[in-house]
Design a protein around this motif. Structure first.
Motif, mmCIF file in Angstrom:
data_model
loop_
_atom_site.group_PDB
_atom_site.id
_atom_site.type_symbol
_atom_site.label_atom_id
_atom_site.label_comp_id
_atom_site.label_asym_id
_atom_site.label_seq_id
_atom_site.Cartn_x
_atom_site.Cartn_y
_atom_site.Cartn_z
ATOM 1 N N CYS A 84 0.827 -1.209 0.000
ATOM 2 C CA CYS A 84 0.000 0.000 0.000
ATOM 3 C C CYS A 84 0.857 1.253 0.000
ATOM 4 O O CYS A 84 0.559 2.221 -0.707
ATOM 5 C CB CYS A 84 -0.938 -0.011 1.210
ATOM 6 N N LYS A 85 1.922 1.239 0.760
ATOM 7 C CA LYS A 85 2.783 2.424 0.802
ATOM 8 C C LYS A 85 3.491 2.651 -0.530
ATOM 9 O O LYS A 85 3.768 3.788 -0.904
ATOM 10 C CB LYS A 85 3.746 2.331 1.977
ATOM 11 N N LYS A 86 3.764 1.584 -1.275
ATOM 12 C CA LYS A 86 4.328 1.755 -2.617
ATOM 13 C C LYS A 86 3.309 2.452 -3.526
ATOM 14 O O LYS A 86 3.680 3.297 -4.341
ATOM 15 C CB LYS A 86 4.769 0.410 -3.197
ATOM 16 N N LEU A 87 2.031 2.116 -3.375
ATOM 17 C CA LEU A 87 1.003 2.787 -4.158
ATOM 18 C C LEU A 87 0.890 4.265 -3.790
ATOM 19 O O LEU A 87 0.678 5.122 -4.653
ATOM 20 C CB LEU A 87 -0.350 2.087 -3.975
ATOM 21 N N ALA A 89 3.369 6.095 -2.668
ATOM 22 C CA ALA A 89 4.558 6.721 -3.262
ATOM 23 C C ALA A 89 4.371 6.946 -4.759
ATOM 24 O O ALA A 89 4.911 7.899 -5.331
ATOM 25 C CB ALA A 89 5.787 5.856 -3.002
ATOM 26 N N ALA A 90 3.562 6.083 -5.406
ATOM 27 C CA ALA A 90 3.313 6.202 -6.845
ATOM 28 C C ALA A 90 2.256 7.265 -7.155
ATOM 29 O O ALA A 90 2.010 7.545 -8.322
ATOM 30 C CB ALA A 90 2.880 4.851 -7.409
ATOM 31 N N GLY A 91 1.629 7.836 -6.122
ATOM 32 C CA GLY A 91 0.686 8.926 -6.357
ATOM 33 C C GLY A 91 -0.737 8.703 -5.902
ATOM 34 O O GLY A 91 -1.545 9.631 -5.944
ATOM 35 N N GLU A 92 -1.089 7.481 -5.486
ATOM 36 C CA GLU A 92 -2.445 7.280 -4.956
ATOM 37 C C GLU A 92 -2.573 8.081 -3.661
ATOM 38 O O GLU A 92 -1.619 8.220 -2.908
ATOM 39 C CB GLU A 92 -2.719 5.801 -4.691
ATOM 40 N N GLU A 93 -3.769 8.600 -3.404
ATOM 41 C CA GLU A 93 -3.955 9.424 -2.207
ATOM 42 C C GLU A 93 -4.885 8.811 -1.170
ATOM 43 O O GLU A 93 -4.721 9.034 0.017
ATOM 44 C CB GLU A 93 -4.452 10.814 -2.608
#
Length: 182
Positions: A84-87, A89-93
């Motif tokens: 989830c934290k990778k998502l 970092a990829a821009g999901e809020e």
């Protein structure tokens, strides 16, 4: 003395079915709550390259066997947190995961080696917003289950009552008798 009926027996399942239906109502209500607030539901992969670095959590190990017979160690995740934290970092809020998680060395009345974990994230949100989410989700789950209160052993809680908010300093002083400011 007759042996207990198998878990799949209709007689044995009959008393468990209300819990299954209640769980379904709760999960559906929580999904609606998140969807109404524009959260993206994600489903992180359970099979991971690393077991994680939490000293108190122990992953189940397995082996990935490639088409050519090559073998690589893999682990069932103990939490969807890293994915989830990778998502994030990829821009999901705003994301939510209803993830099956696996924890070795966990057995007991309150611990199972496999369970569903609800995790959600709001990038950039203040701490009190996440607390408000938590309180709303508890109330939503209680409504879906048709419950007016929660009880465990000699303790009870009203899922609809306003929460008391105390600082860390106040909590240590009141509940542990430790004065952090001293």
């Amino acid at each position: 003395m007759p042996s207990p009926s198998p878990i799949w027996s209709k007689d044995r399942h009959q008393d468990r079915r209300p819990f299954l239906l209640g769980r379904n109502r709760i999960t559906a209500a929580l999904r609606r709550w998140f969807a109404a607030r524009d959260f993206v539901e994600v489903e992180p992969a359970a099979l991971q390259v690393s077991p994680g670095n939490e000293a108190h959590l122990h992953a189940f190990a397995t082996e990935l066997i490639g088409p050519g017979g090559d073998r690589q160690p893999r682990y069932l995740h103990t939490s969807p947190e890293f994915a989830c934290k990778k998502l994030l970092a990829a821009g999901e809020e705003k994301i939510v995961a209803f993830a099956r998680v696996f924890r070795n060395r966990e057995r007991g009345a309150l611990h199972a080696p496999e369970f569903t974990m609800l995790e959600w994230y709001r990038a950039g949100a203040a701490w009190h917003v996440v607390i408000d989410d938590t309180l709303a989700l508890i109330a939503e789950a209680a409504r879906a289950a048709g419950s007016t209160g929660f009880a465990w052993k000699d303790r009870a809680a009203d899922p609809f009552a306003a929460a008391e908010r105390v600082s860390v300093v106040e909590a240590f002083d009141r509940f542990a008798g430790i004065d952090l400011e001293a």
